[in-house]
Design an enzyme around this catalytic site. Structure first.
Site, PDB file in Angstrom:
ATOM      1  N   LYS A  77       1.733   4.325   7.417  1.00 49.00           N
ATOM      2  CA  LYS A  77       0.900   5.151   6.553  1.00 49.00           C
ATOM      3  C   LYS A  77       1.260   6.632   6.711  1.00 49.00           C
ATOM      4  O   LYS A  77       1.922   7.038   7.663  1.00 49.00           O
ATOM      5  CB  LYS A  77      -0.587   4.982   6.910  1.00 49.00           C
ATOM      6  CG  LYS A  77      -1.170   3.606   6.652  1.00 49.00           C
ATOM      7  CD  LYS A  77      -1.360   3.338   5.175  1.00 49.00           C
ATOM      8  CE  LYS A  77      -2.058   2.001   4.942  1.00 49.00           C
ATOM      9  NZ  LYS A  77      -1.201   0.870   5.350  1.00 49.00           N
ATOM     10  N   SER A 107       0.805  -1.224   0.000  1.00 47.26           N
ATOM     11  CA  SER A 107       0.000   0.000   0.000  1.00 47.26           C
ATOM     12  C   SER A 107       0.836   1.271   0.000  1.00 47.26           C
ATOM     13  O   SER A 107       0.296   2.365  -0.155  1.00 47.26           O
ATOM     14  CB  SER A 107      -0.942   0.017   1.210  1.00 47.26           C
ATOM     15  OG  SER A 107      -0.241   0.342   2.381  1.00 47.26           O
TER      16      SER A 107
END
Length: 233
Positions: A191, A153
């Site tokens: 993230k 991701s």
């Protein structure tokens, strides 16, 4: 105020620079201070750097410059006892320290390896007892640890499955920084951090994934990305 070990280290670095014109290696500093690991040397250097006593010359693993010395650490200096001390005498400039071009070196320190971190849906960040060698030049001031990246991701940020994230321990981060975020005290993920009022958004760097949005109280920052290591087979 410096600790005894910090005093000892800065005196050793300064003496080495005066004697040889080259800053000592991590191994030399470890032996001189009778420390058990190079990680201890790294922590001392980071503390001295944060306090403005030394600085690391960029892109050189073994280039240290002494900026100032605690007064009682000045090499060969003496002071008449009758001279009163002033507040400005707590530290003095180390004029004898001359910046030098460091010789090539590959100082390595062991960084704790705490398992795997998700770059996708959150997965458990396993606390392990292992460590991995990391070039000291990749780490700045502060305490660091490593996590193995699992998932894709964050590929648009250049972070791939199987990479090792080098993380600086911190509980705070600025908006837009890449962080290790612990969600509900159970799952950790790597993230971009975005703050939206009472909410926190954890953004991926891959269009195939959706942002993760949580109440701010559910997310705890455990560190921010300081670098990456990639192994090629």
């Amino acid at each position: 105020m410096l600790t005894a070990k910090q005093h000892e280290l800065i005196r050793f670095i300064q003496q080495k620079l005066e004697d040889t014109g080259i800053s000592p290696s991590f191994e030399e500093m470890k032996e001189a201070l009778d420390l058990k690991s190079k990680s201890g040397v790294h922590r001392l250097i980071s503390a001295l750097e944060e306090r403005g006593f030394i600085r690391r010359l960029p892109n050189r693993a073994r280039a240290l410059e002494v900026i100032k010395l605690p007064e009682n650490s000045v090499m060969g200096a003496s002071r008449p006892s009758a001279t009163p001390a002033s507040a400005n005498d707590s530290v003095i400039a180390a004029h004898t320290a001359k910046p030098v071009a460091a010789q090539p070196a590959n100082d390595i320190i062991d960084v704790p390896l705490h398992g795997r971190i998700a770059a996708g849906a959150p997965i458990e960040a396993i606390e392990g007892q292992s460590s991995m060698p990391v070039p000291a030049a990749l780490l700045g001031p502060g305490d660091h640890y490593a996590l193995e990246v699992s998932g894709d991701s964050m590929i648009e940020a250049g972070i791939f499955d199987g990479d090792f994230a080098l993380v600086k321990r911190t509980e705070t981060a600025r908006d837009g920084e890449i962080v290790v975020a612990l969600v509900d005290n159970e799952e950790a993920t790597l993230k971009y951090l975005r703050k939206e009022g009472a909410m926190v958004r954890l953004d991926p760097a891959n269009g195939a994934y959706e942002p993760q949005v949580y109440e701010a109280g559910r997310v705890q920052v455990q560190g921010k990305l300081a670098g990456l290591l990639r192994r090629y087979h």
